[in-house]
Design an enzyme around this catalytic site. Structure first.
Site, short mmCIF file in Angstrom:
data_model
loop_
_atom_site.label_atom_id
_atom_site.label_comp_id
_atom_site.label_asym_id
_atom_site.label_seq_id
_atom_site.Cartn_x
_atom_site.Cartn_y
_atom_site.Cartn_z
N ILE A 124 -12.62 -33.33 -10.23
CA ILE A 124 -12.85 -33.97 -8.49
C ILE A 124 -13.79 -33.08 -7.97
CG2 ILE A 124 -11.23 -35.05 -6.29
CD1 ILE A 124 -11.59 -36.89 -9.46
N GLU A 125 -12.84 -32.05 -7.69
CA GLU A 125 -12.92 -31.16 -6.95
C GLU A 125 -14.37 -30.94 -6.76
OE1 GLU A 125 -11.31 -29.60 -3.93
OE2 GLU A 125 -9.02 -30.82 -4.23
N THR A 126 -15.21 -30.35 -7.85
CA THR A 126 -16.36 -30.12 -7.38
C THR A 126 -17.45 -30.74 -8.47
OG1 THR A 126 -16.00 -27.69 -8.94
CG2 THR A 126 -16.35 -27.94 -6.45
#
Length: 342
Positions: A124-126
């Protein structure tokens, strides 16, 4: 307050990352006071700091993105989920898990955080390091510390970013790196797991055991650091995370259920007497919090989360975020193994 002397190459490293269309900072009183305070508190050369900040630019994108949305769109969990839990992230997650499986297993054993949760966060982050941010961190943090847009919470947000700017300067000094050469999100988050500088200093770990912590280039350090962050924020080994729930028809939900804070506070019995029907698999010896997921013009969905769910919300306070981490991680696990995690 201009720099006290001309900046030499020994005082400030290359700043070629500055976009020519950006506007360099004038060192006005709030920033000058910050420099004075930092220099005095940490015995850092004031002229070096003046040189550094004189080459910093206002990040207008960061200012714009921090302004409250005026679109008028209602929150929609299913639309958000469709953007986040999708084939690109799922397929990248399987490749990531296959590559780093032994480190994910080690992190799970050492910290008690399931591998699918770590995989979900990094996806989700990167998208597993594919997009760690294109904004120069020094510009972003300085902009938000001193030029935060006019919002009701401006004072508290500026204070937060000033603390993170301080942590960033300490981090770069500690690691002997050029603060002008680090890039991340518009809000100053860095690396594969998008940690803020204060979180890097407090929770990041050298999980690949190469003698340094590198969240920008070491996915192994990122794995261990995410697990450690969650452990330090209340993750409980072996405890479940989330269960389905429904709101009883024609029974108004008490406002207190929506103002519980980011923590599990209710027993199943308390929830059942307040219009919430819970999953029969939910253990009755745990505490839970109500997780509401609006769906625009369609009926909202509900879940009940344990302490482990709320540990994820310490990473990002959004229920949508925490749920997308869980669901992406589970989808990756399913694609990899043919079954859902226990």
């Amino acid at each position: 307050n201009e720099p006290e002397a001309a900046c030499s190459s020994s005082q400030i490293s290359d700043v070629s990352g500055i976009d020519e269309k950006d506007i360099p900072f004038t060192i006005e009183p709030p920033l000058a006071e910050f420099i004075d305070h930092f220099s005095s508190k940490y015995h850092d050369d004031k002229n070096r700091l003046n040189c550094l900040f004189s080459k910093t630019s206002i990040n207008h994108t960061a200012i714009r993105l921090m302004k409250p949305s005026t679109s008028g769109k209602t929150k929609n969990w299913q639309a958000y989920r469709q953007r986040m839990v999708e084939p690109v992230r799922i397929n990248a997650g399987v490749r990531f898990w296959n590559t780093y499986e032994k480190y994910l297993d080690r992190a799970e054993k050492q910290y008690g955080v399931p591998a699918y949760i770590i995989v979900g966060i990094l996806g989700i982050e990167t998208i597993y390091g594919r997009d760690t941010g294109r904004f120069r961190t020094l510009d972003a943090l300085t902009t938000l510390a001193f030029y935060y847009p006019e919002t009701p919470n401006k004072a508290s947000r500026q204070e937060f970013f000033r603390k993170e700017l301080e942590q960033f300067l300490l981090l770069t000094t500690q690691n002997h790196v050029d603060p002008s050469g680090i890039y991340g999100s518009y809000a100053g988050a860095i690396g594969w797991p998008q940690f803020m500088p204060g979180s890097i200093r407090a929770y990041a770990v050298d999980f690949d055991e190469d003698g340094k912590i590198d969240l920008e280039n070491s996915p192994i350090d990122a794995i261990g650091s995410v697990a450690n962050f969650l452990k330090q924020h209340g993750w409980k080994t072996g405890q479940p995370v989330i269960f389905p729930a429904t709101a009883d028809v024609d029974c108004p939900l008490p406002a207190s259920l929506f103002n519980q804070g980011l923590k599990a506070t209710y027993s199943l019995k308390e929830l059942n007497t307040q219009c919430i029907s819970t999953d029969p698999d939910a253990p009755d010896n745990l505490l839970y919090g109500l997780v509401d997921l609006p769906n625009g013009s369609y009926p909202a969905e509900y879940r009940i989360g344990t302490d482990n769910f709320f540990a994820i919300t310490q990473y990002n306070r959004s229920y949508f975020y925490a749920m997308s981490v869980i669901e992406l991680g589970k989808k990756v696990f399913l694609e990899k193994t043919g079954r859902y995690p226990a």
